[in-house]
Design a protein around this motif. Structure first.
Motif, mmCIF file in Angstrom:
data_model
loop_
_atom_site.group_PDB
_atom_site.id
_atom_site.type_symbol
_atom_site.label_atom_id
_atom_site.label_comp_id
_atom_site.label_asym_id
_atom_site.label_seq_id
_atom_site.Cartn_x
_atom_site.Cartn_y
_atom_site.Cartn_z
ATOM 1 N N LEU A 5 29.197 44.973 33.200
ATOM 2 C CA LEU A 5 30.476 45.597 33.524
ATOM 3 C C LEU A 5 30.300 46.659 34.597
ATOM 4 C CD1 LEU A 5 33.483 45.938 32.979
ATOM 5 C CD2 LEU A 5 32.898 47.465 31.090
ATOM 6 N N SER A 6 29.242 47.463 34.492
ATOM 7 C CA SER A 6 29.027 48.501 35.505
ATOM 8 C C SER A 6 28.714 47.894 36.864
ATOM 9 C CB SER A 6 27.890 49.426 35.066
ATOM 10 O OG SER A 6 26.666 48.715 34.974
ATOM 11 N N TRP A 7 28.000 46.783 36.875
ATOM 12 C CA TRP A 7 27.686 46.108 38.136
ATOM 13 C C TRP A 7 28.981 45.609 38.796
ATOM 14 C CZ3 TRP A 7 23.136 42.052 38.335
ATOM 15 C CH2 TRP A 7 22.822 41.784 39.674
ATOM 16 N N LEU A 8 29.866 45.040 37.987
ATOM 17 C CA LEU A 8 31.141 44.584 38.525
ATOM 18 C C LEU A 8 31.925 45.748 39.117
ATOM 19 C CD1 LEU A 8 33.264 42.265 38.793
ATOM 20 C CD2 LEU A 8 34.114 42.958 36.538
ATOM 21 N N ARG A 9 31.859 46.916 38.464
ATOM 22 C CA ARG A 9 32.611 48.065 38.950
ATOM 23 C C ARG A 9 32.020 48.669 40.217
ATOM 24 N NH1 ARG A 9 34.007 50.604 32.972
ATOM 25 N NH2 ARG A 9 35.972 49.444 32.703
ATOM 26 N N ASP A 10 30.808 48.277 40.573
ATOM 27 C CA ASP A 10 30.279 48.673 41.879
ATOM 28 C C ASP A 10 31.093 48.051 43.012
ATOM 29 O OD1 ASP A 10 28.327 50.168 40.721
ATOM 30 O OD2 ASP A 10 26.689 48.750 41.065
ATOM 31 N N HIS A 11 31.729 46.901 42.742
ATOM 32 C CA HIS A 11 32.520 46.207 43.759
ATOM 33 C C HIS A 11 34.018 46.246 43.479
ATOM 34 C CE1 HIS A 11 29.076 44.355 45.832
ATOM 35 N NE2 HIS A 11 28.544 44.201 44.637
ATOM 36 N N LEU A 12 34.402 46.504 42.228
ATOM 37 C CA LEU A 12 35.816 46.442 41.843
ATOM 38 C C LEU A 12 36.255 47.788 41.295
ATOM 39 C CD1 LEU A 12 38.300 44.545 41.440
ATOM 40 C CD2 LEU A 12 37.467 44.172 39.106
ATOM 41 N N ARG A 174 30.140 40.170 43.841
ATOM 42 C CA ARG A 174 31.227 40.521 44.758
ATOM 43 C C ARG A 174 32.280 39.416 44.824
ATOM 44 N NH1 ARG A 174 32.510 44.481 47.943
ATOM 45 N NH2 ARG A 174 33.902 44.121 49.728
ATOM 46 N N GLY A 175 31.864 38.164 44.761
ATOM 47 C CA GLY A 175 32.829 37.079 44.759
ATOM 48 C C GLY A 175 33.717 37.106 43.533
ATOM 49 N N ILE A 176 33.138 37.450 42.379
ATOM 50 C CA ILE A 176 33.929 37.552 41.151
ATOM 51 C C ILE A 176 34.893 38.725 41.252
ATOM 52 C CG2 ILE A 176 33.776 37.964 38.674
ATOM 53 C CD1 ILE A 176 30.979 36.597 38.831
ATOM 54 N N ALA A 177 34.391 39.855 41.801
ATOM 55 C CA ALA A 177 35.260 41.024 41.966
ATOM 56 C C ALA A 177 36.415 40.707 42.905
ATOM 57 C CB ALA A 177 34.441 42.193 42.511
ATOM 58 N N ARG A 178 36.158 39.934 43.949
ATOM 59 C CA ARG A 178 37.222 39.564 44.891
ATOM 60 C C ARG A 178 38.310 38.763 44.181
ATOM 61 N NH1 ARG A 178 34.293 36.772 48.000
ATOM 62 N NH2 ARG A 178 33.755 38.351 49.546
ATOM 63 N N ASP A 179 37.917 37.818 43.333
ATOM 64 C CA ASP A 179 38.907 37.031 42.603
ATOM 65 C C ASP A 179 39.721 37.896 41.653
ATOM 66 O OD1 ASP A 179 38.251 34.669 43.826
ATOM 67 O OD2 ASP A 179 37.992 33.549 41.962
ATOM 68 N N LEU A 180 39.053 38.820 40.944
ATOM 69 C CA LEU A 180 39.776 39.683 40.007
ATOM 70 C C LEU A 180 40.745 40.603 40.752
ATOM 71 C CD1 LEU A 180 36.876 40.604 37.558
ATOM 72 C CD2 LEU A 180 38.876 39.197 37.046
ATOM 73 N N ALA A 181 40.311 41.127 41.905
ATOM 74 C CA ALA A 181 41.214 41.975 42.688
ATOM 75 C C ALA A 181 42.413 41.183 43.181
ATOM 76 C CB ALA A 181 40.450 42.578 43.864
ATOM 77 N N ALA A 182 42.193 39.936 43.606
ATOM 78 C CA ALA A 182 43.295 39.091 44.070
ATOM 79 C C ALA A 182 44.256 38.770 42.942
ATOM 80 C CB ALA A 182 42.747 37.804 44.682
ATOM 81 N N ALA A 183 43.732 38.749 41.701
ATOM 82 C CA ALA A 183 44.588 38.483 40.540
ATOM 83 C C ALA A 183 45.305 39.729 40.060
ATOM 84 C CB ALA A 183 43.748 37.895 39.407
ATOM 85 N N GLY A 184 45.085 40.862 40.737
ATOM 86 C CA GLY A 184 45.805 42.082 40.395
ATOM 87 C C GLY A 184 45.082 43.002 39.452
ATOM 88 N N LEU A 185 43.802 42.749 39.175
ATOM 89 C CA LEU A 185 43.058 43.569 38.222
ATOM 90 C C LEU A 185 42.180 44.566 38.984
ATOM 91 C CD1 LEU A 185 42.997 43.500 35.101
ATOM 92 C CD2 LEU A 185 40.751 42.478 35.270
ATOM 93 N N GLY A 186 42.783 45.434 39.765
ATOM 94 C CA GLY A 186 42.018 46.427 40.497
ATOM 95 C C GLY A 186 42.006 46.145 41.985
ATOM 96 N N THR A 187 41.132 46.893 42.677
ATOM 97 C CA THR A 187 41.026 46.811 44.132
ATOM 98 C C THR A 187 39.581 46.538 44.514
ATOM 99 O OG1 THR A 187 42.817 48.415 44.337
ATOM 100 C CG2 THR A 187 41.476 47.998 46.296
ATOM 101 N N LEU A 188 39.393 45.631 45.460
ATOM 102 C CA LEU A 188 38.042 45.342 45.938
ATOM 103 C C LEU A 188 37.565 46.501 46.803
ATOM 104 C CD1 LEU A 188 35.829 43.091 46.008
ATOM 105 C CD2 LEU A 188 36.829 42.356 48.179
ATOM 106 N N LYS A 189 36.382 47.027 46.471
ATOM 107 C CA LYS A 189 35.838 48.152 47.227
ATOM 108 C C LYS A 189 35.308 47.663 48.574
ATOM 109 C CE LYS A 189 34.487 50.893 43.182
ATOM 110 N NZ LYS A 189 33.374 51.562 42.474
#
Length: 831
Positions: A5-12, A174-189
């Motif tokens: 989870l923390s790794w994902l939050r480095d990008h999201l 980063r690719g997973i974070a990009r998809d989550l940001a596109a789905a409205g769950l935060g912002t891609l850093k």
């Protein structure tokens, strides 16, 4: 694919918890396979300090410790770790707590006379690694009594998702974070890779000898590095996803593989022979000692990275041991390359090598990310290992990956069943990185980002100018290029519809039934297929074995069975005696019967559903069910064996026609069978005077002699294409007359030149309202019958429908039968 989870939050940039993230991942098609909370099993463990460590009074290898866990109570602990010492700060478990690495729940015990009230833990005992050389040694400033899980950051859930073969971009955090940001769950850093200044010339140069081995490659050296253990944060990150930390240089390449989806490899410059690293195809039988310690024998279809001494890596799959980096490395060379996905997959499968690099390259990596990936890796190596960077060495060129796709907004509803506003559809695509090129009220054209090679994919996008088209193994370049052009025409609109739908959640897509084409579904088989299957069953039930023979034979043999036009002659036959398309399958079956007879098996019954060839037009190729019987009929308990005759073949043909729904009363038999039948012992089954349904009879003796097949042999053909489809009528009440049928027998004397069929037909027509059936049951010629005549006995079935017939009415029907037969054939009633 695993990540924390923390790794994902480095990008999201998101405040969402792990449960909400998991729900969103499932909704957008990145299925969550599991969530592991490593801290749950370690939640009760506390940071403890060893107040004093003394030798155990009764054991040389044990130490007696006094331990403080921050609650004001000193505890006695017996410990065998060699690093146990006064002042050490570690992790303690108390009685009643479960130790996951040992599977034991602690109890207060006594070891060699000394009480033990707790346990100081090693990394392996906590399930955090393989290290069991001693207890965990924490920094001196670690807070005594605090939860070890929270202090060490182990309250960081590990999420594992399954990635479909087309989503190579989802094999990166980063690719997973990009998809989550596109789905409205935060912002891609934001992310960038500032160039690292070069201070010296590159000691190694790239050379692409064969474009099949590599499409584009960059590399640069870093000298003055110290390759020791990587920092704890990096080791923890790799350990969390199941990787074993090795050294700083190697750990950095593994980090980039999972963090950005950019596989890298590092060479020890001092171990590379010569000044060039060459991308080429392996030489047949060349060997490679890989980093996993195994030896691989390479083939000419494997792309390798080689120096002057030979192969140093299986490109895109696994590196080699001879040039690998270790603790003594002072100058490394970073390889950042782009390989052909299909060739990587084939090489990995051929040698059964499964690596993280292979799984990404065979799905397709970002072809535009090589330079940024190399710059970022260089900067991190200098930060962690020191040193200075060289100039960048490059070979090949970035592929022409740029492409566009058009979405008609109405297709979101017609393809996906979701009525979505056009602005929302546009917004979802833009959040994924699709840039708008043109838009009107009905559609939008977007530029596909480089990391989404699964959208509007064109196989030629993987190949730079002059590159190899290896997606098509075994094809020459011209054919491969033509095939790639065809792939470029694949409709990309469905890809965009899928992206728009999944970003709103696949569970939000309504279930829409397909329109019913008919109340009754169409049959699974065509009438032709059903006929063929039914014919096979009928002939098998009659004791025949199905054969599959060549549709061609020797021209001389084929000529005995019909016309052999030159247009049906094979220009390049597979054998000299297979140069003519056959006129009938009967010829092929007779040849098979001849081969069986020559080997001592003379009694055969063979059938085949195949083609008969008359000319080169589609109409000249007829579907035929043919059969051949040779030798004797099978001996039954109540009948002796006998030689086959024409009636056996007729019975086979009639059985097939009856099963196919042909009305038997409409059939007639004539004596004009083809020339390969015996005249006078053969016939043609017709429906009316023109429609030929079947032929049957004994095979002509001259044909049998030419085929070296001793008689008797009989054959039949059913022309399946000529058999009319049975008329489909609405089912009504069954026709069940209320009155008993009557049967009357008649024996007629008639000239032996008159066909029995003519007599039967005349009897049927005598009274169509009352006569339901007429059949021949006896034919006699001999004593009591004048020369030149024959006695034919028939049975007439009379079926009353309105009332029981009187004797007078029955006699009137009989008189009409006699009169009709006499008029049609000249027959007289036999006395």
């Amino acid at each position: 694919m695993k990540f924390t989870l923390s790794w994902l939050r480095d990008h999201l940039d998101t405040e969402a918890g792990v449960d909400e993230i998991a729900r969103t991942l499932n909704a957008i098609g990145l299925e969550v396979e599991g969530i592991e909370d490593r801290g749950a099993a370690l939640a009760t463990f506390r940071i403890a300090r060893v107040i004093e460590a003394t030798q155990h009074p009764n054991a040389d290898r044990l130490r007696q410790l006094r331990v403080d866990i921050g609650d004001g109570v000193e505890r006695s602990v017996v410990c065998g770790a060699p690093n146990a010492r006064t002042g050490l700060v570690g992790v303690a478990a108390l009685p009643g707590e479960f130790v996951p690495g040992t599977g034991v729940t602690l109890k207060v015990g006594e070891i060699r006379g000394v009480k033990s009230e707790a346990m100081m833990l090693s990394a392996r005992e906590m399930g955090l690694g393989d290290d069991h050389s001693g207890i965990v040694d924490l920094p001196a400033d670690a807070p005594i009594g605090a939860s070890y899980v929270k202090w060490a950051g182990l309250d960081d859930p590990i999420i594992e998702i399954s990635v479909t073969p087309n989503r190579g971009d989802a094999l990166s955090v980063r690719g997973i974070a990009r998809d989550l940001a596109a789905a409205g769950l935060g912002t891609l850093k934001p992310w960038s890779a500032p160039p690292v200044p070069a201070t010296y010339e590159a000691p190694l140069n790239w050379k692409i000898e064969d474009p099949r081995a590599c499409l584009h490659v960059l590399g640069r050296a870093v000298r003055g590095v110290k390759n020791g253990p990587s920092p704890q944060w990096l080791q923890d990150r790799l350990t969390a996803i199941g990787l074993r930390p090795i050294s700083a240089l190697v750990d950095i390449t593994n980090l980039f593989t999972f963090d950005l989806g950019r596989p890298l490899h590092v060479f020890d410059v001092a171990k590379v022979k010569g000044t060039n690293l060459t991308m080429r195809m392996a030489r047949e039988g060349e060997t490679l000692v890989a980093l996993n310690g195994k030896d691989y024998v390479l083939t000419a279809e494997d792309g390798v990275i080689a120096d002057e001494a030979g192969a140093e890596a299986l490109g895109g799959v696994i590196g080699g041991m001879p040039s690998g980096c270790d603790e003594a490395t002072t100058e490394c060379f970073i390889e950042c390359a782009l390989f052909d996905p299909v060739r990587i997959a084939l090489s990995g499968r051929r040698h059964d090598v499964r690596t993280d690099a292979r799984s990404r390259f065979e799905r397709g990596v970002d072809p535009a990310f090589l330079r940024d990936g190399l710059e970022a890796a260089t900067r991190l190596i200098i930060e962690l290992c020191g040193g200075e960077a060289s100039e960048i060495s490059e070979a090949g060129a970035e592929p022409a990956w740029k492409r566009s796709a058009t979405l008609r907004f109405e297709r979101v509803a017609t393809y996906g069943g979701l009525d979505l506003p056009t602005d929302e559809a546009m917004g979802r695509l833009e959040r994924l990185g699709f840039a708008v090129q043109a838009r009107d009220a009905a559609s939008v054209t977007v530029a596909v980002p480089s990391w989404r090679n699964d959208v509007a994919s064109d196989l030629s996008a993987y190949h730079a100018g002059g590159g190899a088209l290896t997606q098509y193994e075994g094809l020459d370049r011209a054919r491969a290029a033509k095939a790639a052009e065809g792939c470029a025409a694949i409709e990309p609109e469905a890809d965009l519809v899928e992206e728009v739908l999944r970003l709103g959640g696949l569970d939000a897509v309504p279930a829409v039934s397909l329109p019913a084409l008919a109340v009754i579904p169409p049959p699974a088989f065509t009438a032709k297929q059903s006929r063929a299957a039914l014919t096979r069953r009928v002939l098998a039930a009659r004791g025949m074995l199905e054969g599959v023979t060549f549709a061609f034979m020797e021209a001389k043999t084929a000529a005995m069975f019909g016309a052999t036009p030159d247009a049906l002659r094979l220009v390049n036959p597979i054998a000299a005696d297979l140069d003519q398309m056959r006129p009938t399958p009967v010829a092929s079956l007779l040849l098979a019967a001849s081969r069986n007879a020559a080997r001592g098996f003379g009694d055969v019954a063979l059938c085949e559903l195949g083609a008969a060839y008359r000319d080169v037009t589609p109409e000249g190729q007829a579907a035929v069910a043919a059969g051949v019987r040779h030798g004797s009929t099978p001996r039954m308990w109540n009948t002796p064996a006998r030689g086959v005759d024409a009636m056996d073949a007729k019975g086979d043909a009639i059985a097939v026609l009856a099963a196919l729904g042909v009305p038997m009363a409409a059939l007639q038999v004539t004596a004009d069978a083809p020339g390969f039948y015996h005249p006078g012992r053969s016939g043609v089954v017709r429906q009316g005077p023109k429609v030929v349904l079947a032929t049957f009879g004994e095979v002509h003796p001259t044909v049998l002699a030419a085929l070296d097949l001793p008689g008797p042999a009989v054959a039949f053909e059913v022309l399946l294409d000529a058999v009319p489809e049975p008329k489909r009528r609405k089912k009504g009440a069954p026709d069940l007359p209320a009155f008993q049928p009557l049967r009357r027998d008649f024996a007629f004397l008639v000239d032996d030149t008159v066909a029995a069929e003519a007599l039967l037909r005349a009897a049927r027509g005598a009274d169509k309202a009352l006569i339901s059936d007429v059949s021949l049951f006896d034919r006699y010629q001999g004593k009591g019958v004048p020369d030149g005549q024959v006695s034919l006995a028939i049975q007439v079935t009379i079926q009353p429908r309105e009332a029981t017939l009187t004797d007078v009415q029955i006699e009137a029907v009989a008189d009409r039968v006699v009169a009709a037969v006499a008029k049609a054939t000249g027959a007289v009633l036999r006395a």
